[in-house]
Design a protein around this motif. Sequence first.
Motif, PDB file in Angstrom:
ATOM      1  N   SER A 208       0.135   4.504  -0.366  1.00 44.97           N
ATOM      2  CA  SER A 208       0.239   5.435   0.669  1.00 44.97           C
ATOM      3  C   SER A 208      -0.264   4.897   2.012  1.00 44.97           C
ATOM      4  O   SER A 208      -0.906   6.792   2.461  1.00 44.97           O
ATOM      5  CB  SER A 208      -1.009   6.079  -0.399  1.00 44.97           C
ATOM      6  OG  SER A 208      -1.865   5.435  -0.073  1.00 44.97           O
ATOM      7  N   TYR A 209      -0.226   4.524   2.199  1.00 46.07           N
ATOM      8  CA  TYR A 209      -0.248   4.151   3.486  1.00 46.07           C
ATOM      9  C   TYR A 209      -0.108   4.482   4.459  1.00 46.07           C
ATOM     10  O   TYR A 209      -0.130   5.911   5.625  1.00 46.07           O
ATOM     11  CB  TYR A 209      -0.326   3.115   4.321  1.00 46.07           C
ATOM     12  CG  TYR A 209      -0.538   2.694   5.742  1.00 46.07           C
ATOM     13  CD1 TYR A 209      -2.154   2.644   6.438  1.00 46.07           C
ATOM     14  CD2 TYR A 209       0.817   2.291   6.438  1.00 46.07           C
ATOM     15  CE1 TYR A 209      -2.320   2.540   7.516  1.00 46.07           C
ATOM     16  CE2 TYR A 209       0.490   1.693   7.989  1.00 46.07           C
ATOM     17  CZ  TYR A 209      -0.753   2.061   8.561  1.00 46.07           C
ATOM     18  OH  TYR A 209      -1.099   2.096   9.594  1.00 46.07           O
TER      19      TYR A 209
ATOM     20  N   ASP B 166       0.945  -1.245  -0.133  1.00 40.22           N
ATOM     21  CA  ASP B 166      -0.163  -0.201  -0.002  1.00 40.22           C
ATOM     22  C   ASP B 166       1.568   1.303   0.029  1.00 40.22           C
ATOM     23  O   ASP B 166       1.348   1.820   0.845  1.00 40.22           O
ATOM     24  CB  ASP B 166      -0.758   0.158   0.889  1.00 40.22           C
ATOM     25  CG  ASP B 166      -2.340   1.290   1.097  1.00 40.22           C
ATOM     26  OD1 ASP B 166      -2.113   1.916   0.540  1.00 40.22           O
ATOM     27  OD2 ASP B 166      -2.540   0.902   2.056  1.00 40.22           O
TER      28      ASP B 166
ATOM     29  N   ASP C 249       2.362   7.346   4.046  1.00 42.46           N
ATOM     30  CA  ASP C 249       1.502   9.542   4.295  1.00 42.46           C
ATOM     31  C   ASP C 249       0.274   9.569   4.735  1.00 42.46           C
ATOM     32  O   ASP C 249       0.012  10.593   4.941  1.00 42.46           O
ATOM     33  CB  ASP C 249       1.573   9.478   3.020  1.00 42.46           C
ATOM     34  CG  ASP C 249       3.034   9.920   2.539  1.00 42.46           C
ATOM     35  OD1 ASP C 249       3.613  10.069   2.995  1.00 42.46           O
ATOM     36  OD2 ASP C 249       3.622   9.496   0.971  1.00 42.46           O
ATOM     37  N   ASN C 250      -0.669   8.386   4.403  1.00 41.88           N
ATOM     38  CA  ASN C 250      -2.160   8.931   5.647  1.00 41.88           C
ATOM     39  C   ASN C 250      -1.981   8.321   6.148  1.00 41.88           C
ATOM     40  O   ASN C 250      -2.847   9.087   6.922  1.00 41.88           O
ATOM     41  CB  ASN C 250      -2.678   7.457   4.164  1.00 41.88           C
ATOM     42  CG  ASN C 250      -3.047   7.947   2.473  1.00 41.88           C
ATOM     43  OD1 ASN C 250      -3.223   8.861   2.335  1.00 41.88           O
ATOM     44  ND2 ASN C 250      -3.372   6.791   2.125  1.00 41.88           N
TER      45      ASN C 250
ATOM     46  N   ALA D 134      -0.740  11.542   8.322  1.00 45.36           N
ATOM     47  CA  ALA D 134      -1.975  12.802   7.839  1.00 45.36           C
ATOM     48  C   ALA D 134      -3.017  12.511   8.847  1.00 45.36           C
ATOM     49  O   ALA D 134      -4.109  13.217   9.643  1.00 45.36           O
ATOM     50  CB  ALA D 134      -2.911  12.688   6.518  1.00 45.36           C
ATOM     51  N   GLU D 135      -4.006  11.393   9.026  1.00 39.43           N
ATOM     52  CA  GLU D 135      -4.360  10.978  10.693  1.00 39.43           C
ATOM     53  C   GLU D 135      -4.049  11.306  11.203  1.00 39.43           C
ATOM     54  O   GLU D 135      -4.539  12.159  12.299  1.00 39.43           O
ATOM     55  CB  GLU D 135      -4.754   9.557  10.484  1.00 39.43           C
ATOM     56  CG  GLU D 135      -5.295   8.905   9.282  1.00 39.43           C
ATOM     57  CD  GLU D 135      -5.611   8.268   9.098  1.00 39.43           C
ATOM     58  OE1 GLU D 135      -6.699   7.754   7.940  1.00 39.43           O
ATOM     59  OE2 GLU D 135      -5.282   6.247   9.700  1.00 39.43           O
TER      60      GLU D 135
END
Length: 619
Positions: A598-599, A596, A601-602, A605-606
Motif C-alpha cells: 500500500s505504500y 509494502d 498509494d499512501n 495520498a500524502e
Amino acid sequence: MSRPGQGVMMPVNGLGFPPQNVARVVVWEWLNEHSRWRPYTATVCHHIENVLKEDARGSVVLGQVDAQLVPYIIDLQSMHQFRQDTGTMRPVRRNFYDPSSAPGKGIVWEWENDGGAWTAYDMDICITIQNAYEKQHPWLDLSSLGFCYLIYFSSMSQMNRQTRRRRRLRRRLDLAYPLTVGSIPKSQSWPVGASSGQPCSCQQCLLVNSTRAASNAILASQRRKAPPAPPPPQPPPGGPAGVLAVRPSATFAGAALWAAPAAGPAEPAQPPGASPRSPSAPSGAPAPGQNNLNRPGPQRAASVSARASIPPGVPALPVKNLNGTGPVHPALAGMTGILLCAAGLPVCLTRAPKPILHPPPVSKSDVKPVPGVPGVCRKTKKTHLKKSKNPEDVVRRYMQKVKNPPDEDCTICMERLVTASGYEGVLRHKGVRPELVGRLGRCGHMYHLLCLVAMYSNGNKDGSLQCPTCKAIYGEKTGTQPPGKMEFHLIPHSLPGFADTQTIRIVYDIPTGIQGPEHPNPGKKFTARGFPRHCYLPNNEKGRKVLRLLITAWERRLIFTIGTSNTTGESDTVVWNEIHHKTEFGSNLTGHGYPDASYLDNVLAELTAQGVSEAVAKA
C-alpha cells in the motif's frame, strides 16, 4: 487486561473508554512519525476531556490552552490531529492508566537535551521510572525496553551504557491528568471473553497473556539477581537492589527474554558501532550506514535486548517479529516461555534479523537515468518569502461573503458563526470585522473571516490557504525546506516484492546552514543530521509517477523542514515533513522498507494532501 502503570486501549467509535466502572487516569496521546505515542500535557488533556463531555463528535482547538499548539485541531470523530498551516494529520488516542501511577499524581520525568531544554519521556517510560523511584531502587536499566541507558536516582542522571555519556534527569510535579469513571457494553469490551471470566483464545490475547506472564517471571528473577551499577552504587545496609526494566506488553517484537545474571550494567548492551537510543530520546552517534533514520520503538527493543549471546543449552525460539511470520508463532513462543520459566529453565527468543538499509555496491556505469523523467538532479536555492502576501488579501481571494450565516460552529474558534469570532480582541486587521463570515469557493465550508486571517498569519504565508475541514488547498502551497540537492537514478537491483523491476534510488543532501525569515529562529544555525539520505522506489509506472511528484514537492520545498526531532529532542534541525519515504532497501524490519503493497498509494495520498498531484504538476 489492564495492569497498574500501563495503559490499555478500548476502541469504541474511535474513543477509548475505561473498563467496567473502574476509575482511570486519561492521557491523550498522538502518534509521531516513528510510531511512538507521545502524550499531551495534563492541561491539554483536561481541555480535550471538557470538550469531549460537551460534544463527542466535535473538534478541539488546542491553541486555546497552549500557545505552542495554536495550529493544531483534534477531530474527535475521526480521532486525528490536524495542523492547519501544513495540513499534517496524525492519529490520536485516549489512553488509560492507573490513578496511582505517575500521570495520576501529576509526576513528569524529563531529560535534558543538547540545547539545554527539558524533554518529557514517553508515558510508559515515565511510569516505569516512577515505579522504580517509589520502590527506592538506586538505578534502573532501560535496555529491556529497547534503550541502552541506565537511570541513576542518586545523581538524577541518565547514562549511555556504550558511550558512558551522562545527561541530567529531573522529576517535576505538574497538574494531575484527568480522572474518569465509565463503562462500555459487554459486546464491545476488549478482549473478547473478559466479561465472562473465561480466557480468550484469539492469537492476540494468547500473545499478550503469555508474554506478560513470562516477562513478569523474568522480572522477579532479575530483581533477585540484579547486577551492580557502574561505578557500583553503594546502597544503604538493607536497602533495595536495582531493577532491570521489563515492559510486560504485546510488543516484544522478538526481544530476548533471557538475560545473563553476570551481565552488569557496566557491560554495553550493544556491539561496537551500534547506535544507542534513549527513550524519546537523546541519541548518540548514528550507526554506520543508518543515515540517522531512527527506527520505531518495537524494532529498537528487538535489536537492543536480543544482542546478548545465547549460552549453551538454552533453548532458542526463533521469532522474526510480532507483526510478521517466523518459524514459531509468537503466541506459541510466549506459552513455551511460560512453561520453561515455571520449570526454572532459561529461555531465549532469538533476535530479529538486521535491516538491510542499502543495496549492493553499484558502479557508475550501471547507474542509469529514470525513463520518462528528465535530468538526474534538482537543486533548491534559498528563497525568501514574498512580502506582498497580505493575509487579508489572500483570504478574500478565496472567500465569498455570507450575509446570513447558519447557526453552527466555526471549526477554527469554536464560536457560533452568528456571533463574533473567538479571535476578537486577539487579532486586529483593518477592514476585517470579527462578525464577518465567508465561504470558501470550491468546498463551500464557512468560517469567520478573522479566524482564517489568524490561521493564515500563523502559517507559511505563501499565498495559499488550506480548508481546516476538508483539507482542500487553494493556491500553490510551498514549504520551508532549506537549500539542498535531490538526485535520482536507476540501479540494477530489485526491491522485495518487485522481483522483475529495477530500483529508483533518490538521494537527498542538505548541508547545515543559517535559518531564514521563514524558519523558527531566523539567523540561527540549523543542523542537518544523517545526510545524504537514500530512499527507494520501484521502477514501474506508479513508482515513476511518485518520483515526478516528489520532484515537484522538492521544488516547492515540501520534503523537509526545520524543527525539533521527535526522537532525539534536538531543536533547529532538518526533519522530514510528513511525506513518507522508504529508506530500507532489502527488508521491512523498521517499517520503512519493502514489501509494502500500500505504500505507493499512501504516498500519493500524502502528496495530494500537500497540494501536489499529477494534474497540478503538469500545469
